[in-house]
Design a protein around this motif. Structure first.
Motif, mmCIF file in Angstrom:
data_model
loop_
_atom_site.group_PDB
_atom_site.id
_atom_site.type_symbol
_atom_site.label_atom_id
_atom_site.label_comp_id
_atom_site.label_asym_id
_atom_site.label_seq_id
_atom_site.Cartn_x
_atom_site.Cartn_y
_atom_site.Cartn_z
ATOM 1 N N SER A 1 -1.898 7.086 -7.239
ATOM 2 C CA SER A 1 -1.379 5.736 -6.965
ATOM 3 C C SER A 1 -1.615 5.353 -5.500
ATOM 4 C CB SER A 1 0.102 5.625 -7.351
ATOM 5 O OG SER A 1 0.905 6.344 -6.447
ATOM 6 N N ASP A 2 -1.483 6.319 -4.583
ATOM 7 C CA ASP A 2 -1.745 6.025 -3.171
ATOM 8 C C ASP A 2 -3.231 5.735 -2.929
ATOM 9 O OD1 ASP A 2 0.887 6.358 -2.693
ATOM 10 O OD2 ASP A 2 0.724 8.299 -1.637
ATOM 11 N N ALA A 3 -4.077 6.467 -3.654
ATOM 12 C CA ALA A 3 -5.527 6.253 -3.489
ATOM 13 C C ALA A 3 -5.898 4.827 -3.918
ATOM 14 C CB ALA A 3 -6.307 7.291 -4.302
ATOM 15 N N ILE A 4 -5.295 4.353 -5.013
ATOM 16 C CA ILE A 4 -5.583 2.982 -5.471
ATOM 17 C C ILE A 4 -5.121 1.970 -4.416
ATOM 18 C CG2 ILE A 4 -4.975 1.219 -7.195
ATOM 19 C CD1 ILE A 4 -4.849 3.555 -9.266
ATOM 20 N N ARG A 5 -3.926 2.196 -3.872
ATOM 21 C CA ARG A 5 -3.412 1.275 -2.849
ATOM 22 C C ARG A 5 -4.335 1.275 -1.622
ATOM 23 N NH1 ARG A 5 1.540 3.486 -0.289
ATOM 24 N NH2 ARG A 5 -0.118 4.547 0.854
ATOM 25 N N ASP A 6 -4.766 2.467 -1.202
ATOM 26 C CA ASP A 6 -5.620 2.559 -0.013
ATOM 27 C C ASP A 6 -6.986 1.918 -0.241
ATOM 28 O OD1 ASP A 6 -3.527 3.862 1.133
ATOM 29 O OD2 ASP A 6 -4.406 5.885 0.997
ATOM 30 N N GLN A 7 -7.512 2.106 -1.443
ATOM 31 C CA GLN A 7 -8.826 1.496 -1.734
ATOM 32 C C GLN A 7 -8.724 -0.031 -1.766
ATOM 33 O OE1 GLN A 7 -10.649 3.355 -5.192
ATOM 34 N NE2 GLN A 7 -10.169 5.368 -4.373
ATOM 35 N N LEU A 8 -7.624 -0.535 -2.315
ATOM 36 C CA LEU A 8 -7.409 -1.990 -2.302
ATOM 37 C C LEU A 8 -7.272 -2.479 -0.856
ATOM 38 C CD1 LEU A 8 -4.938 -2.505 -5.308
ATOM 39 C CD2 LEU A 8 -7.291 -3.356 -5.141
ATOM 40 N N ALA A 9 -6.532 -1.724 -0.049
ATOM 41 C CA ALA A 9 -6.334 -2.106 1.359
ATOM 42 C C ALA A 9 -7.665 -2.152 2.097
ATOM 43 C CB ALA A 9 -5.378 -1.125 2.037
ATOM 44 N N ALA A 10 -8.538 -1.189 1.776
ATOM 45 C CA ALA A 10 -9.855 -1.158 2.428
ATOM 46 C C ALA A 10 -10.665 -2.403 2.071
ATOM 47 C CB ALA A 10 -10.599 0.104 2.019
ATOM 48 N N LEU A 11 -10.377 -2.994 0.911
ATOM 49 C CA LEU A 11 -11.064 -4.220 0.490
ATOM 50 C C LEU A 11 -10.332 -5.477 0.977
ATOM 51 C CD1 LEU A 11 -11.845 -3.107 -3.164
ATOM 52 C CD2 LEU A 11 -13.528 -3.466 -1.352
ATOM 53 N N GLY A 12 -9.250 -5.255 1.745
ATOM 54 C CA GLY A 12 -8.518 -6.396 2.292
ATOM 55 C C GLY A 12 -7.410 -6.903 1.376
ATOM 56 N N VAL A 13 -7.096 -6.149 0.332
ATOM 57 C CA VAL A 13 -6.037 -6.577 -0.590
ATOM 58 C C VAL A 13 -4.748 -5.824 -0.240
ATOM 59 C CG1 VAL A 13 -5.295 -6.744 -3.001
ATOM 60 C CG2 VAL A 13 -7.733 -6.976 -2.412
ATOM 61 N N VAL A 14 -3.763 -6.583 0.218
ATOM 62 C CA VAL A 14 -2.495 -5.979 0.622
ATOM 63 C C VAL A 14 -1.508 -6.089 -0.533
ATOM 64 C CG1 VAL A 14 -0.580 -6.116 2.262
ATOM 65 C CG2 VAL A 14 -2.918 -6.654 2.999
ATOM 66 N N ILE A 15 -0.883 -4.961 -0.898
ATOM 67 C CA ILE A 15 0.089 -5.048 -1.987
ATOM 68 C C ILE A 15 1.487 -4.763 -1.470
ATOM 69 C CG2 ILE A 15 -1.588 -4.566 -3.800
ATOM 70 C CD1 ILE A 15 -0.690 -1.768 -3.924
ATOM 71 N N GLU A 16 2.443 -5.356 -2.136
ATOM 72 C CA GLU A 16 3.824 -5.295 -1.682
ATOM 73 C C GLU A 16 4.702 -5.092 -2.919
ATOM 74 O OE1 GLU A 16 6.971 -8.450 0.347
ATOM 75 O OE2 GLU A 16 4.910 -9.055 -0.092
ATOM 76 N N ASP A 17 5.496 -4.022 -2.911
ATOM 77 C CA ASP A 17 6.380 -3.785 -4.056
ATOM 78 C C ASP A 17 7.707 -4.486 -3.813
ATOM 79 O OD1 ASP A 17 4.650 -2.064 -5.578
ATOM 80 O OD2 ASP A 17 4.917 -0.577 -3.985
ATOM 81 N N THR A 18 8.086 -5.337 -4.733
ATOM 82 C CA THR A 18 9.353 -6.066 -4.585
ATOM 83 C C THR A 18 10.197 -5.831 -5.837
ATOM 84 O OG1 THR A 18 8.687 -8.077 -5.742
ATOM 85 C CG2 THR A 18 8.066 -7.911 -3.420
ATOM 86 N N ALA A 19 11.437 -6.316 -5.764
ATOM 87 C CA ALA A 19 12.357 -6.138 -6.902
ATOM 88 C C ALA A 19 11.784 -6.796 -8.154
ATOM 89 C CB ALA A 19 13.708 -6.740 -6.552
ATOM 90 N N SER A 20 11.024 -7.900 -7.950
ATOM 91 C CA SER A 20 10.524 -8.616 -9.129
ATOM 92 C C SER A 20 9.089 -8.190 -9.493
ATOM 93 C CB SER A 20 10.595 -10.132 -8.898
ATOM 94 O OG SER A 20 9.936 -10.459 -7.703
ATOM 95 N N GLY A 21 8.621 -7.077 -8.931
ATOM 96 C CA GLY A 21 7.297 -6.587 -9.296
ATOM 97 C C GLY A 21 6.391 -6.468 -8.081
ATOM 98 N N THR A 22 5.144 -6.130 -8.317
ATOM 99 C CA THR A 22 4.186 -5.947 -7.213
ATOM 100 C C THR A 22 3.453 -7.270 -6.960
ATOM 101 O OG1 THR A 22 3.915 -3.657 -7.892
ATOM 102 C CG2 THR A 22 2.260 -4.537 -6.406
ATOM 103 N N ARG A 23 3.435 -7.656 -5.692
ATOM 104 C CA ARG A 23 2.692 -8.864 -5.326
ATOM 105 C C ARG A 23 1.483 -8.452 -4.508
ATOM 106 N NH1 ARG A 23 7.261 -12.412 -2.570
ATOM 107 N NH2 ARG A 23 8.793 -12.368 -4.245
#
Ligand SMILES: [Zn+2]
Length: 462
Positions: free
Chosen positions: A436-458
């Motif tokens: 799961s961390d690898a997916i987040r890091d690969q998205l970040a490398a592509l400029g996609v920032v993800i944020e986990d919130t109470a109502s889901g991931t944005r």
């Protein structure tokens, strides 16, 4: 708040309350394209500006009949036919299609009716007959037909000129004309050129005659608004008025003219090359972004084109789109468009789009604040008001017309990121945190920032 639409009328040179000739109905005639080349953005601005007028009138309860003609016979088309070694009608058909494609890509609604000049020769001959019968026009026997401008007292009032000040063309041939300033309603056929029969000889129409005949055919003797680019005021619109009023028709009530797109301060012309053709620019930005840029200037202001300004405008538009998307995700539904009081006031004042954009910008600010505070009511209000305003400007990202243009790449992106987030969620569910961390890091490398919130991931693009 101004609840009354006010429009600038070129004929009176002032902004005045708009009063339709028939309650709740509006007839508009817009001079359309001479279809002899692929459109550049200067050609398309007029259609776009008047599309905003039409959308605003429709949104405020008017039943609008919108006519935009196609000039499909003209000297330039005949020259192009020789150059491209295809028949003149094939040139016209090819570029009419190019214009239709460009209008569609920019979400300019199809006119109610789109008459072609070559389909209205009968109406043109009837109009000439009427003008000859009442003594306003003459056929000197060489196959031409001329309008006698001196007979019409109101001639040149639109452009605020005096007939005596009007320079006659240096090459004016007085063998047939009574006055060098008389203009041709009809031109005798030259050998090899296409022609249509008339009682005065075979030939083809002058450009001005087409518009008078077609406006009359679809809108009657009088109608509300006649539009076109500034450069058409003289001679084209003056001559349309001369023909129609000499026929005894009162013709247009209000004259509206859009300013040009300029490049380095000059009116955009073909000499600037092909880079500013609509289909070329659409390789760089989406149709909705090009429309946002071209429609953002006041229709009576010159628009100085630059790719830097287009890019900046596109970035601004994407911010608005991003807000609408996040609001939709948070609300779990697409916001319905509503028209705010501020937007109404701006549009009612001679379609003050720049003021309307400032209103949108303010709503966006409060919408983003509400988003951060998770204030759902306020997010909904802001998103609805923004969507309502964008739809009048023809830039509603939820409009299905944009689903098929290059914004489909945005949908693909959306789908791909959702897929990655689902995979990440699945990895977390099975406690495979390395994955799961690898997916987040690969998205970040592509400029996609993800944020986990109470109502889901944005997610957002940094
Ligand atoms: Zn016209």
């Amino acid at each position: 708040m101004s609840a009354q639409l006010r429009l600038y009328n070129t004929a009176t040179r002032e902004v005045a309350d708009f009063k339709p000739l028939v309650a709740n109905k509006v007839g508009i005639y817009l001079c359309g394209a001479t279809v002899q080349a692929a459109p550049h953005i200067g050609h398309i601005r007029s259609g776009l500006n008047f599309d905003i007028l039409r959308r605003w009138l429709t949104a405020t309860g008017y039943d609008v009949t919108f006519i935009r003609n196609v000039t499909d016979i003209d000297d330039k088309i005949l020259h192009k036919a020789v150059h491209e070694e295809i028949p003149w009608w094939a040139v016209a058909a090819k570029y009419e299609r190019a214009f239709s494609d460009a209008y569609k890509a920019l979400n300019v609604l199809p006119p109610t009716y789109e008459p072609r000049a070559t389909g209205h020769m009968t109406q043109m001959v009837e109009l000439m007959q009427r003008l000859i019968d009442n003594g306003s026009a003459y056929a000197p026997g060489n196959g031409d037909v001329y309008l006698e401008v001196r007979k019409l007292k109101s001639y040149l009032t639109l452009s605020n000129q005096k007939l005596d000040d009007l320079q006659s063309a240096e090459d004016a041939d007085l063998t047939y004309k009574k006055d060098p300033r008389d203009f041709a309603l009809w031109k005798a056929a030259k050998p090899g050129d296409p022609s249509w029969p008339t009682p005065w000889g075979a030939g083809r129409p002058g450009w001005h005659l087409e518009c008078s005949a077609m406006a009359h055919a679809y809108l009657g003797e009088s109608f509300d608004v006649h539009g076109g680019g500034l450069d058409l005021i003289f001679p084209h619109h003056e001559n349309e008025i001369a023909q129609s009023q000499s026929a005894g028709w009162s013709f247009a009530n209000i004259w509206m003219h859009n300013a040009w797109v300029t490049a380095s301060g000059e009116k955009m012309s073909k000499s600037l090359g092909n880079s500013l053709q609509v289909h070329e620019i659409l390789k760089k930005v989406r149709g909705i972004e090009l429309r946002w840029y071209l429609g953002g200037a006041h229709y009576r202001s010159m628009l100085e084109f630059s790719f830097d300004a287009l890019e900046e405008s596109s970035v601004n538009f994407r911010r608005i789109e991003g807000f609408l998307k996040r609001a939709t995700d948070l609300l779990g539904a697409t916001p319905e468009g509503i028209i705010s009081a501020g937007f109404t006031e701006a549009m009612n004042e001679d379609l003050a789009v720049p003021t309307a954009l400032a209103v949108i910008s303010e709503i966006l600010k409060s919408g983003n604040t509400a988003l951060a505070a998770n204030d759902l009511d306020e997010v909904k209000r802001a998103a609805s008001e923004i969507r309502g305003a964008l739809s009048i400007l023809g830039c509603d990202p939820f409009d299905p017309i944009f689903a098929t243009d290059s914004s489909s790449s945005a949908e693909t992106l959306d789908g791909l990121i959702s897929l990655a987030l689902e995979q990440r969620q699945a990895a977390r569910a099975r406690k495979d945190f390395a994955a799961s961390d690898a997916i987040r890091d690969q998205l970040a490398a592509l400029g996609v920032v993800i944020e986990d919130t109470a109502s889901g991931t944005r997610w957002s693009i940094s």
